[in-house]
Design a protein around this motif. Structure first.
Motif, PDB file in Angstrom:
ATOM      1  N   SER A  21       0.838  -1.205   0.000  1.00  0.00           N
ATOM      2  CA  SER A  21       0.000   0.000   0.000  1.00  0.00           C
ATOM      3  C   SER A  21       0.872   1.253   0.000  1.00  0.00           C
ATOM      4  CB  SER A  21      -0.967   0.001   1.186  1.00  0.00           C
ATOM      5  OG  SER A  21      -0.259   0.127   2.398  1.00  0.00           O
ATOM      6  N   MET A  22       2.018   1.197   0.688  1.00  0.00           N
ATOM      7  CA  MET A  22       2.929   2.346   0.686  1.00  0.00           C
ATOM      8  C   MET A  22       3.508   2.568  -0.712  1.00  0.00           C
ATOM      9  SD  MET A  22       4.824   1.847   4.371  1.00  0.00           S
ATOM     10  CE  MET A  22       6.087   3.032   4.054  1.00  0.00           C
ATOM     11  N   LYS A  23       3.797   1.474  -1.421  1.00  0.00           N
ATOM     12  CA  LYS A  23       4.311   1.593  -2.784  1.00  0.00           C
ATOM     13  C   LYS A  23       3.248   2.210  -3.699  1.00  0.00           C
ATOM     14  CE  LYS A  23       7.621  -2.218  -2.591  1.00  0.00           C
ATOM     15  NZ  LYS A  23       7.947  -3.568  -3.074  1.00  0.00           N
ATOM     16  N   VAL A  24       1.999   1.809  -3.518  1.00  0.00           N
ATOM     17  CA  VAL A  24       0.909   2.358  -4.330  1.00  0.00           C
ATOM     18  C   VAL A  24       0.754   3.854  -4.059  1.00  0.00           C
ATOM     19  CG1 VAL A  24      -1.590   2.312  -4.678  1.00  0.00           C
ATOM     20  CG2 VAL A  24      -0.311   0.169  -4.564  1.00  0.00           C
ATOM     21  N   GLN A  75       1.616   9.486  -5.628  1.00  0.00           N
ATOM     22  CA  GLN A  75       2.203  10.790  -5.331  1.00  0.00           C
ATOM     23  C   GLN A  75       3.194  11.200  -6.417  1.00  0.00           C
ATOM     24  OE1 GLN A  75       1.170  12.762  -2.771  1.00  0.00           O
ATOM     25  NE2 GLN A  75       2.380  14.319  -3.806  1.00  0.00           N
ATOM     26  N   ARG A  76       3.942  10.246  -6.960  1.00  0.00           N
ATOM     27  CA  ARG A  76       4.881  10.541  -8.031  1.00  0.00           C
ATOM     28  C   ARG A  76       4.134  11.040  -9.267  1.00  0.00           C
ATOM     29  NH1 ARG A  76       6.631   8.692 -12.534  1.00  0.00           N
ATOM     30  NH2 ARG A  76       5.416   6.789 -12.506  1.00  0.00           N
ATOM     31  N   VAL A  77       3.019  10.405  -9.564  1.00  0.00           N
ATOM     32  CA  VAL A  77       2.209  10.827 -10.711  1.00  0.00           C
ATOM     33  C   VAL A  77       1.642  12.222 -10.476  1.00  0.00           C
ATOM     34  CG1 VAL A  77       0.095  10.343 -11.999  1.00  0.00           C
ATOM     35  CG2 VAL A  77       1.653   8.481 -11.435  1.00  0.00           C
ATOM     36  N   ILE A  78       1.146  12.471  -9.280  1.00  0.00           N
ATOM     37  CA  ILE A  78       0.590  13.789  -8.948  1.00  0.00           C
ATOM     38  C   ILE A  78       1.674  14.854  -9.046  1.00  0.00           C
ATOM     39  CG2 ILE A  78      -0.343  15.180  -7.052  1.00  0.00           C
ATOM     40  CD1 ILE A  78      -1.892  12.633  -6.193  1.00  0.00           C
ATOM     41  N   ASP A  79       2.868  14.552  -8.515  1.00  0.00           N
ATOM     42  CA  ASP A  79       3.959  15.520  -8.571  1.00  0.00           C
ATOM     43  C   ASP A  79       4.366  15.820 -10.008  1.00  0.00           C
ATOM     44  OD1 ASP A  79       3.974  15.644  -5.818  1.00  0.00           O
ATOM     45  OD2 ASP A  79       5.706  14.307  -5.568  1.00  0.00           O
ATOM     46  N   SER A  80       4.435  14.783 -10.846  1.00  0.00           N
ATOM     47  CA  SER A  80       4.819  15.030 -12.234  1.00  0.00           C
ATOM     48  C   SER A  80       3.746  15.846 -12.950  1.00  0.00           C
ATOM     49  CB  SER A  80       5.071  13.708 -12.965  1.00  0.00           C
ATOM     50  OG  SER A  80       3.878  12.979 -13.105  1.00  0.00           O
ATOM     51  N   MET A  81       2.479  15.594 -12.649  1.00  0.00           N
ATOM     52  CA  MET A  81       1.405  16.376 -13.257  1.00  0.00           C
ATOM     53  C   MET A  81       1.480  17.832 -12.787  1.00  0.00           C
ATOM     54  SD  MET A  81      -1.749  13.660 -13.103  1.00  0.00           S
ATOM     55  CE  MET A  81      -2.955  14.801 -13.710  1.00  0.00           C
ATOM     56  N   GLN A  82       1.782  18.026 -11.507  1.00  0.00           N
ATOM     57  CA  GLN A  82       1.894  19.381 -10.969  1.00  0.00           C
ATOM     58  C   GLN A  82       3.052  20.121 -11.629  1.00  0.00           C
ATOM     59  OE1 GLN A  82      -0.274  20.825  -8.820  1.00  0.00           O
ATOM     60  NE2 GLN A  82       0.832  22.706  -9.199  1.00  0.00           N
TER      61      GLN A  82
END
Length: 129
Positions: A30-33, A38-45
């Protein structure tokens, strides 16, 4: 019988250890998910920030172009205002020359001259309309 109790006890501990390992693995998964989300959100931001920066540069360019071409038009003085200023100056000088008390004569002459000049300027403004 002791062997049976030992076997049951050992198997209970083994199953608890397996449950603990499964719980740890589920937590890690779950931590990996969450980390991946969060990585996807950061890249989108980051991409959104880049896009906003480009838009701001475009807006600044447009604003600068319109600002340089459009100069504010200065408002001209009305004849009433011009007459009041000229009349006040002439009246102050005349009042100071004629009067024995120079300061008092300049004040009175300035006020009278401003009134006369404003009146004359207003008449000229009306005639131009």
């Amino acid at each position: 019988m002791i062997a049976t109790i030992g076997l049951v006890f050992f198997s209970c501990q083994n199953s608890k250890e397996k449950e603990i390992q499964a719980a740890k693995q589920a937590t890690l998964d779950s931590m990996k998910v969450v980390a991946e989300k969060q990585r996807v959100i950061d890249s989108m931001q980051t991409e959104m920030d880049k896009q906003e920066a480009l838009n701001e540069k475009k807006e600044v360019t447009v604003i600068n172009q319109t600002t340089t071409t459009a100069e504010p038009k200065r408002k001209k003085w009305s004849n009433t205002a011009k007459g009041a200023v000229i009349g006040a100056g002439v009246g102050a000088v005349t009042g100071a020359i004629i009067s024995k008390k120079k300061g008092e004569g300049a004040i009175i002459g300035g006020v009278a001259g401003a009134g006369v000049g404003a009146g004359t300027g207003a008449i000229i403004d009306d005639s131009k309309k």
